[in-house]
Write a protein that holds these residues in place. Sequence first.
Motif, PDB file in Angstrom:
ATOM      1  N   UNK A   2       0.850  -1.192   0.000  1.00 15.81           N
ATOM      2  CA  UNK A   2       0.000   0.000   0.000  1.00 15.81           C
ATOM      3  C   UNK A   2       0.884   1.239   0.000  1.00 15.81           C
ATOM      4  N   UNK A   3       0.734   2.051  -1.035  1.00 16.65           N
ATOM      5  CA  UNK A   3       1.504   3.280  -1.153  1.00 16.65           C
ATOM      6  C   UNK A   3       0.732   4.421  -0.515  1.00 16.65           C
ATOM      7  N   UNK A   4       1.332   5.087   0.459  1.00 15.14           N
ATOM      8  CA  UNK A   4       0.756   6.323   0.968  1.00 15.14           C
ATOM      9  C   UNK A   4       1.766   7.440   0.772  1.00 15.14           C
ATOM     10  N   UNK A   5       1.256   8.656   0.665  1.00 16.22           N
ATOM     11  CA  UNK A   5       2.101   9.810   0.386  1.00 16.22           C
ATOM     12  C   UNK A   5       1.727  10.957   1.325  1.00 16.22           C
ATOM     13  N   UNK A 110      -3.640   6.735  -7.058  1.00 18.72           N
ATOM     14  CA  UNK A 110      -4.734   6.444  -7.977  1.00 18.72           C
ATOM     15  C   UNK A 110      -4.359   5.285  -8.894  1.00 18.72           C
ATOM     16  N   UNK A 111      -3.067   5.121  -9.175  1.00 18.27           N
ATOM     17  CA  UNK A 111      -2.629   3.942  -9.939  1.00 18.27           C
ATOM     18  C   UNK A 111      -3.025   2.656  -9.209  1.00 18.27           C
ATOM     19  N   UNK A 112      -2.829   2.623  -7.895  1.00 15.35           N
ATOM     20  CA  UNK A 112      -3.194   1.422  -7.127  1.00 15.35           C
ATOM     21  C   UNK A 112      -4.706   1.209  -7.130  1.00 15.35           C
ATOM     22  N   UNK A 113      -5.461   2.292  -7.132  1.00 18.73           N
ATOM     23  CA  UNK A 113      -6.923   2.163  -7.230  1.00 18.73           C
ATOM     24  C   UNK A 113      -7.301   1.564  -8.575  1.00 18.73           C
ATOM     25  N   UNK A 114      -6.705   2.062  -9.643  1.00 15.13           N
ATOM     26  CA  UNK A 114      -7.088   1.604 -10.981  1.00 15.13           C
ATOM     27  C   UNK A 114      -6.617   0.181 -11.280  1.00 15.13           C
ATOM     28  N   UNK A 212     -14.149   9.587  -8.949  1.00 19.41           N
ATOM     29  CA  UNK A 212     -14.083  10.970  -9.417  1.00 19.41           C
ATOM     30  C   UNK A 212     -12.655  11.484  -9.426  1.00 19.41           C
ATOM     31  N   UNK A 213     -11.878  11.104  -8.408  1.00 21.26           N
ATOM     32  CA  UNK A 213     -10.472  11.505  -8.369  1.00 21.26           C
ATOM     33  C   UNK A 213      -9.716  10.903  -9.550  1.00 21.26           C
ATOM     34  N   UNK A 214     -10.051   9.670  -9.908  1.00 24.89           N
ATOM     35  CA  UNK A 214      -9.403   9.036 -11.055  1.00 24.89           C
ATOM     36  C   UNK A 214      -9.785   9.742 -12.352  1.00 24.89           C
ATOM     37  N   UNK A 215     -11.042  10.127 -12.471  1.00 27.30           N
ATOM     38  CA  UNK A 215     -11.479  10.845 -13.675  1.00 27.30           C
ATOM     39  C   UNK A 215     -10.832  12.222 -13.749  1.00 27.30           C
ATOM     40  N   UNK A 226       3.630  18.233 -19.649  1.00 30.07           N
ATOM     41  CA  UNK A 226       4.804  17.849 -18.875  1.00 30.07           C
ATOM     42  C   UNK A 226       4.524  16.823 -17.796  1.00 30.07           C
ATOM     43  N   UNK A 227       3.438  16.074 -17.956  1.00 28.40           N
ATOM     44  CA  UNK A 227       3.029  15.094 -16.947  1.00 28.40           C
ATOM     45  C   UNK A 227       4.169  14.121 -16.618  1.00 28.40           C
ATOM     46  N   UNK A 228       4.387  13.918 -15.314  1.00 27.58           N
ATOM     47  CA  UNK A 228       5.455  13.014 -14.866  1.00 27.58           C
ATOM     48  C   UNK A 228       4.944  11.804 -14.106  1.00 27.58           C
ATOM     49  N   UNK A 229       3.723  11.883 -13.571  1.00 29.61           N
ATOM     50  CA  UNK A 229       3.198  10.812 -12.728  1.00 29.61           C
ATOM     51  C   UNK A 229       3.357  11.082 -11.248  1.00 29.61           C
ATOM     52  N   UNK A 230       4.051  12.161 -10.913  1.00 27.06           N
ATOM     53  CA  UNK A 230       4.264  12.506  -9.504  1.00 27.06           C
ATOM     54  C   UNK A 230       3.455  13.724  -9.059  1.00 27.06           C
TER      55      UNK A 230
END
Length: 407
Positions: A2-5, A110-114, A212-215, A226-230
């Motif tokens: 589980x990734x938390x930030x 959100x990657x882990x959710x998807x 909704x957060x994923x959308x 310039x999307x990086x994923x972070x």
Amino acid sequence: MAVIKPFRALRPVPEMAKQVACMPYDVVSEAEAREFISHNPQTFLRVTRPEAAVAESVENDTDFNIAARQSLDDLVAKGIFTTEVEDSVYIYRLQAGEQVQTGVVACCSIDEYETGLIKRHEKTRPDKVKDRADHMVAVGAQTGLIFLAYRGTTELRVLIEDEIKHPPLYDFPCASGVRHTVWKAIETQKFVDAFAEVPVLYIADGHHRAESAARARSELRDTNPGHTGFEDYNYVIAGIFPAEDLKILAYNRVVTDLAGLSQDALLERIRQSFIISDLNESVPRKPGEICMYLGGKWRTLEFAVDFIRAPDVIEGLDVSILQDYILSPIFGIGDPRTDERIGFVGGIRGTGELIRLVDSGQAAVAFSLFPTTMNDLFAVSDIDEIMPPKSTWFEPKLKDGLLVHTI
């Protein structure tokens, strides 16, 4: 894993926390929200339910979201809200009488959710997802927590107990009697490392917020060359609680009519699958029992169908039994998500609300259910299946407005 930030929370100054904090946006009607706002102009409902804060003549959703952003900006401009100078995680405790649950507030991937590492057990409605995603993008923030559960670990419990020895950031009771206490964790990396040992997280409540957060992430990613994923929009804010602390209440049902049947004819149809007893009990004593309020009288329905094969975990849920053997075949309610003849009443309102709805003529019959369990939720989620709608009602509820994640 589980990734938390940790995140830089936008949050109220301590002396304004109680006044700002509000119930989740989806458990209050527009009329109720207008009433709250009229008595408390600083309530965060101005942000989460902007349609209740603007003139009733305004009908455009875009105007609502603009009003939400303006309300949030106003809270910041007045010094009611401030942004943390460093990334943080928080400890959030809710206490309602003997019920105490203490968890961690952080951002989740959100990657882990998807990809299914954050497991869901409910379907979402596309219209509701779009509405809340539009709100997130317009406001530039996730304004409320999704509610996650995990199988508790000794390490996390020790870390939490160590943190709550320090003075809290917020500590106040709300009108319902629930006490909300929040601590800012001193060392965040320990929590990041401890959650990395948790194999999976489960959505207890907040499926629409998560989707909704994923959308919203997808929309913001597509417009960011310039999307990086972070970026912050790649994460969703959550309250993450050990399952052993949580309490699920029943999610009861009312139906507006008897599908053209007389009361006697209805009872006769129900007897094909249930033993009916006149026990005058309003709350089931065990799984497999359903209490029905009809014609000013409570009856207990005990499921009496012999399965040809052992039922799977979903078929065996009381909400499924009610749907499959009464609501669908007798009342013709095939999809309770969209059929306007059925209503749902959270268990926190008690069976008195069921009686009121039927006696007032707003409903013709009510059904009181035995609560779904956390083990049921885990079992369904672990096989990547979906529960019937409105299967769980968690109480107490997390507050909106205490910790906001800007995206």
